[in-house]
Write a protein that holds these residues in place. Structure first.
Motif, PDB file in Angstrom:
ATOM      1  N   ALA A  57       0.855  -1.215   0.106  1.00 42.76           N
ATOM      2  CA  ALA A  57      -0.045  -0.071  -0.040  1.00 42.76           C
ATOM      3  C   ALA A  57       0.910   1.319   0.096  1.00 42.76           C
ATOM      4  N   VAL A  58       1.870   1.385   0.796  1.00 41.19           N
ATOM      5  CA  VAL A  58       2.612   2.436   0.864  1.00 41.19           C
ATOM      6  C   VAL A  58       3.542   2.733  -0.430  1.00 41.19           C
ATOM      7  N   ARG A  59       4.027   1.609  -1.032  1.00 38.98           N
ATOM      8  CA  ARG A  59       4.705   1.654  -1.997  1.00 38.98           C
ATOM      9  C   ARG A  59       3.960   2.159  -3.416  1.00 38.98           C
ATOM     10  N   ALA A  60       2.649   1.882  -3.217  1.00 40.17           N
ATOM     11  CA  ALA A  60       1.749   2.260  -4.267  1.00 40.17           C
ATOM     12  C   ALA A  60       1.614   3.941  -4.401  1.00 40.17           C
ATOM     13  N   ALA A  61       1.553   4.302  -3.012  1.00 39.13           N
ATOM     14  CA  ALA A  61       1.318   5.905  -3.033  1.00 39.13           C
ATOM     15  C   ALA A  61       2.649   6.517  -3.063  1.00 39.13           C
ATOM     16  N   ASP A  62       3.864   5.872  -2.687  1.00 43.96           N
ATOM     17  CA  ASP A  62       5.247   6.534  -2.701  1.00 43.96           C
ATOM     18  C   ASP A  62       6.225   5.460  -2.999  1.00 43.96           C
ATOM     19  N   PRO A  63       6.671   5.236  -4.010  1.00 45.57           N
ATOM     20  CA  PRO A  63       7.336   4.377  -4.731  1.00 45.57           C
ATOM     21  C   PRO A  63       8.791   4.342  -4.168  1.00 45.57           C
ATOM     22  N   HIS A  64       9.497   5.749  -3.783  1.00 45.20           N
ATOM     23  CA  HIS A  64      10.651   6.220  -3.788  1.00 45.20           C
ATOM     24  C   HIS A  64      11.367   6.202  -2.234  1.00 45.20           C
ATOM     25  N   HIS A  65      10.394   6.413  -1.047  1.00 47.72           N
ATOM     26  CA  HIS A  65      11.107   6.606   0.020  1.00 47.72           C
ATOM     27  C   HIS A  65      11.427   5.208   0.727  1.00 47.72           C
ATOM     28  N   VAL A  66      12.421   5.449   1.535  1.00 48.33           N
ATOM     29  CA  VAL A  66      12.972   4.173   2.360  1.00 48.33           C
ATOM     30  C   VAL A  66      11.828   3.714   3.373  1.00 48.33           C
ATOM     31  N   LEU A  67      11.832   2.291   3.360  1.00 44.07           N
ATOM     32  CA  LEU A  67      10.827   1.907   4.638  1.00 44.07           C
ATOM     33  C   LEU A  67      11.760   1.304   5.612  1.00 44.07           C
ATOM     34  N   PHE A  68      11.715   1.802   7.025  1.00 45.83           N
ATOM     35  CA  PHE A  68      12.307   1.377   7.985  1.00 45.83           C
ATOM     36  C   PHE A  68      11.407   0.404   8.675  1.00 45.83           C
ATOM     37  N   LEU A  69      11.588  -0.822   8.846  1.00 47.60           N
ATOM     38  CA  LEU A  69      10.778  -2.094   9.454  1.00 47.60           C
ATOM     39  C   LEU A  69      11.319  -2.798  10.580  1.00 47.60           C
ATOM     40  N   ASP A  70      10.713  -2.652  11.784  1.00 50.88           N
ATOM     41  CA  ASP A  70      10.931  -2.907  12.960  1.00 50.88           C
ATOM     42  C   ASP A  70      10.629  -4.472  12.956  1.00 50.88           C
ATOM     43  N   GLY A  71      11.537  -5.380  13.686  1.00 50.90           N
ATOM     44  CA  GLY A  71      10.890  -6.725  13.863  1.00 50.90           C
ATOM     45  C   GLY A  71       9.907  -6.859  14.951  1.00 50.90           C
ATOM     46  N   ASN A  72       9.543  -8.080  15.181  1.00 52.00           N
ATOM     47  CA  ASN A  72       8.591  -8.260  16.317  1.00 52.00           C
ATOM     48  C   ASN A  72       9.132  -8.523  17.587  1.00 52.00           C
ATOM     49  N   THR A  73       8.295  -8.723  18.448  1.00 56.08           N
ATOM     50  CA  THR A  73       8.815  -8.707  19.877  1.00 56.08           C
ATOM     51  C   THR A  73       9.763  -7.457  20.310  1.00 56.08           C
ATOM     52  N   TYR A  74       9.303  -6.191  19.786  1.00 53.88           N
ATOM     53  CA  TYR A  74      10.111  -4.868  20.355  1.00 53.88           C
ATOM     54  C   TYR A  74      11.219  -5.028  19.445  1.00 53.88           C
ATOM     55  N   SER A  75      11.248  -5.386  18.097  1.00 53.31           N
ATOM     56  CA  SER A  75      12.256  -4.862  17.113  1.00 53.31           C
ATOM     57  C   SER A  75      13.456  -5.785  17.585  1.00 53.31           C
ATOM     58  N   THR A  76      13.150  -7.144  17.886  1.00 49.74           N
ATOM     59  CA  THR A  76      14.190  -8.016  18.027  1.00 49.74           C
ATOM     60  C   THR A  76      14.338  -9.468  17.223  1.00 49.74           C
ATOM     61  N   ASP A  77      13.077  -9.640  16.732  1.00 50.51           N
ATOM     62  CA  ASP A  77      12.666 -10.918  16.085  1.00 50.51           C
ATOM     63  C   ASP A  77      12.306 -10.723  14.763  1.00 50.51           C
ATOM     64  N   PHE A  78      12.991 -11.001  13.536  1.00 49.70           N
ATOM     65  CA  PHE A  78      13.148 -10.805  12.321  1.00 49.70           C
ATOM     66  C   PHE A  78      12.559 -12.036  11.322  1.00 49.70           C
ATOM     67  N   SER A  79      12.267 -13.212  12.216  1.00 55.66           N
ATOM     68  CA  SER A  79      11.843 -14.253  11.515  1.00 55.66           C
ATOM     69  C   SER A  79      10.598 -14.126  10.868  1.00 55.66           C
ATOM     70  N   VAL A  80       9.630 -13.070  11.203  1.00 47.11           N
ATOM     71  CA  VAL A  80       8.569 -12.809  10.880  1.00 47.11           C
ATOM     72  C   VAL A  80       8.490 -12.448   9.451  1.00 47.11           C
ATOM     73  N   PHE A  81       9.820 -11.901   8.922  1.00 46.71           N
ATOM     74  CA  PHE A  81       9.647 -11.501   7.451  1.00 46.71           C
ATOM     75  C   PHE A  81       9.975 -12.551   6.391  1.00 46.71           C
ATOM     76  N   ARG A  82       8.953 -12.559   5.531  1.00 44.00           N
ATOM     77  CA  ARG A  82       8.900 -13.633   4.579  1.00 44.00           C
ATOM     78  C   ARG A  82       9.682 -13.447   3.185  1.00 44.00           C
ATOM     79  N   GLU A  83       9.997 -12.113   3.227  1.00 43.99           N
ATOM     80  CA  GLU A  83      10.743 -11.779   1.857  1.00 43.99           C
ATOM     81  C   GLU A  83      11.665 -10.315   2.464  1.00 43.99           C
ATOM     82  N   VAL A  84      12.637 -10.217   1.745  1.00 39.74           N
ATOM     83  CA  VAL A  84      13.323  -9.002   1.759  1.00 39.74           C
ATOM     84  C   VAL A  84      12.993  -7.850   0.743  1.00 39.74           C
ATOM     85  N   TYR A  85      12.033  -6.838   1.371  1.00 39.40           N
ATOM     86  CA  TYR A  85      11.418  -5.852   0.325  1.00 39.40           C
ATOM     87  C   TYR A  85      12.477  -5.066  -0.098  1.00 39.40           C
ATOM     88  N   GLU A  86      12.212  -4.437  -1.201  1.00 40.08           N
ATOM     89  CA  GLU A  86      13.255  -3.522  -2.004  1.00 40.08           C
ATOM     90  C   GLU A  86      13.376  -2.266  -1.176  1.00 40.08           C
TER      91      GLU A  86
END
Length: 454
Positions: A205-234
């Protein structure tokens, strides 16, 4: 406009940029330990409004937003050599529970002002949605009055966040001084099953509105668990938070033992390596969205806390990691600047009472009023030895329910009553106690950061 290239952020002409700066905690997302109130922000605002009335409460809170960060604050950060401010915001500025999905245009005026102000000093902003409808984690900093993160239970709340970020992304899509968007601070999805699919949806949804800005994504459990990510977004930075165990209010000597664990520079580096393993394995940039010790006022202890910070900054330098120190300004626990003036004169005794009761998680050693709470902890340990609630276990859960919710909410009327009888000039003076010229500087911290950034 910044974008991700391998392990780095770069400008359009290919110049690498390592974002280093502070978080603007306590501003558009107020927190109890930062400005001295009890419980969560919306409950505090309601209590103060009961005393002052709607119009005069708005006078105070709007003036506080104006005073908390201004031209002198931006100039200080630029003088230190910082190039980034992470700006936490509460959704309530931009959308109300009474009228969901309707964007409040007036809510952007302070955010626009500060992004522009920072940009004029060559400082990037990262917009951080710190509190979402329903609360994305179990604690006060998501404006949560309970210990339940309802955001992950209700599609309605998730839909509202997607709609808000579509509006945010559309608004700032052409602003080069916005480094990017940090869509959800410290998610705490107990199941770990909702956060990953939600990120997939939100990114699209964000990429559709703004294809250019960087996304800063926190992991789960207070930004410590990154196993929830199923792909590495561009064009994405996966954000870790890296608070040091010995740097908490309950932290022991450094180097030394804290709650049975030996903490020294080696342990700090091992913890950082563990928390950033996903980023290094995926070849994405390293950025520490939050870290920083709590200061006590005891010179000997605080020198140890400064050493923790020096060691962490050296580790980040060695790994070319960017960082955002928590936090810029407060009433004494962590800030580069510490509020003074009429606010601290009027509320200083109340802040001391909160500290005595351990009513703030961030300022609590977990031993306040131990004679009262120890029997309860012992009862829980004896009767429910296997109870291990998400996210941090039985001891923390019991303290959260008793100290940081029950006692903190019981303190709300007392805090609000301290506003009674004040005229408009006095309310403005209270708010202006957080202005740059009214604050004391934590010079050892400022000098330490200046030395690192130069």
């Amino acid at each position: 406009m910044l974008h991700v290239s391998g392990t780095r952020l770069i400008t359009a002409d290919g110049t690498p940029v390592r974002l280093r700066g502070v978080g603007l905690g306590g501003w558009m997302n107020m927190e109890n330990f930062i400005t001295g109130y009890p419980a969560n922000e919306s409950a505090m605002r309601e209590a103060v409004q009961e005393v002052l009335g709607e119009d005069r409460a708005e006078l105070f809170f709007d003036r506080l937003l104006t005073s908390f960060f201004g031209p002198q604050d931006a100039a200080l950060l630029a003088e230190l050599g910082m190039n980034c401010v992470r700006i936490p915001v509460n959704y309530r500025h931009f959308e109300s529970d009474a009228r969901p999905f309707e964007i409040i245009e007036r809510g952007f005026r302070h955010l626009d002002r500060v992004i522009d102000l920072l940009g004029r000093h060559g400082i990037y902003s990262v917009i951080d949605l710190h509190a979402v409808p329903g609360a994305q984690n179990q604690h006060w900093h998501s404006d949560n009055p309970t210990h339940v993160a309802s955001f992950w239970r209700h599609r309605h709340f998730q839909d509202r966040v997607v709609a808000l970020w579509e509006a945010m992304a559309d608004r700032y899509k052409d602003n080069p001084w916005v480094a990017g968007y940090n869509p959800i601070n410290e998610p705490g999805d107990p199941t770990g099953k909702v956060v990953g699919p939600f990120y997939d949806r939100l990114v699209k949804a964000v990429r559709a509105a703004d294809p250019h800005h960087v996304l800063f994504l926190d992991g789960n459990t207070y930004s410590t668990d990154f196993s929830v990510f199923r792909e590495v977004y561009e064009n994405t930075v996966f954000v870790c938070h890296d608070y040091a165990l010995a740097g908490f209010a309950h932290g022991g000597p450094y180097p030394g033992y804290t709650r049975g664990e030996w903490v020294d520079r080696g342990q700090l580096e091992r913890t950082f390596a563990k928390r950033t393993r996903f980023q290094r394995e995926t070849g994405t940039p390293l950025w520490v969205g939050e870290f920083g010790p709590v200061y006590t006022g005891d010179p000997e202890v605080d020198e140890q806390r400064y050493q923790i910070l020096r060691d962490q900054l050296e580790i980040y330098d060695e790994h070319e990691a960017g960082w955002s120190l928590w936090t810029y300004k407060d009433v004494g626990l962590q800030g580069l600047l510490v509020a003074g003036g009429p606010y601290m004169e009027r509320f200083g005794g109340f802040v001391a009472k909160k500290r005595r009761l351990g009513a703030d998680r961030w300022g609590s050693t977990m031993e306040e009023t131990a004679d009262v709470l120890r029997p309860l902890h012992e009862l829980i340990e004896t009767e429910f030895p296997g109870w291990d609630p998400y996210p941090w276990g039985a001891r923390y859960q019991t303290d959260d329910l008793i100290r940081h919710i029950l006692i903190a909410q019981a303190l709300l009327p007392e805090y609000a009553e301290l506003f009674r009888g004040l005229d408009d000039e006095e309310l403005i003076a209270l708010a202006d106690s957080f202005a740059f010229e009214s604050c004391a500087r934590r010079e050892p911290l400022i000098d330490l950061l200046r030395a690192n950034l130069r």
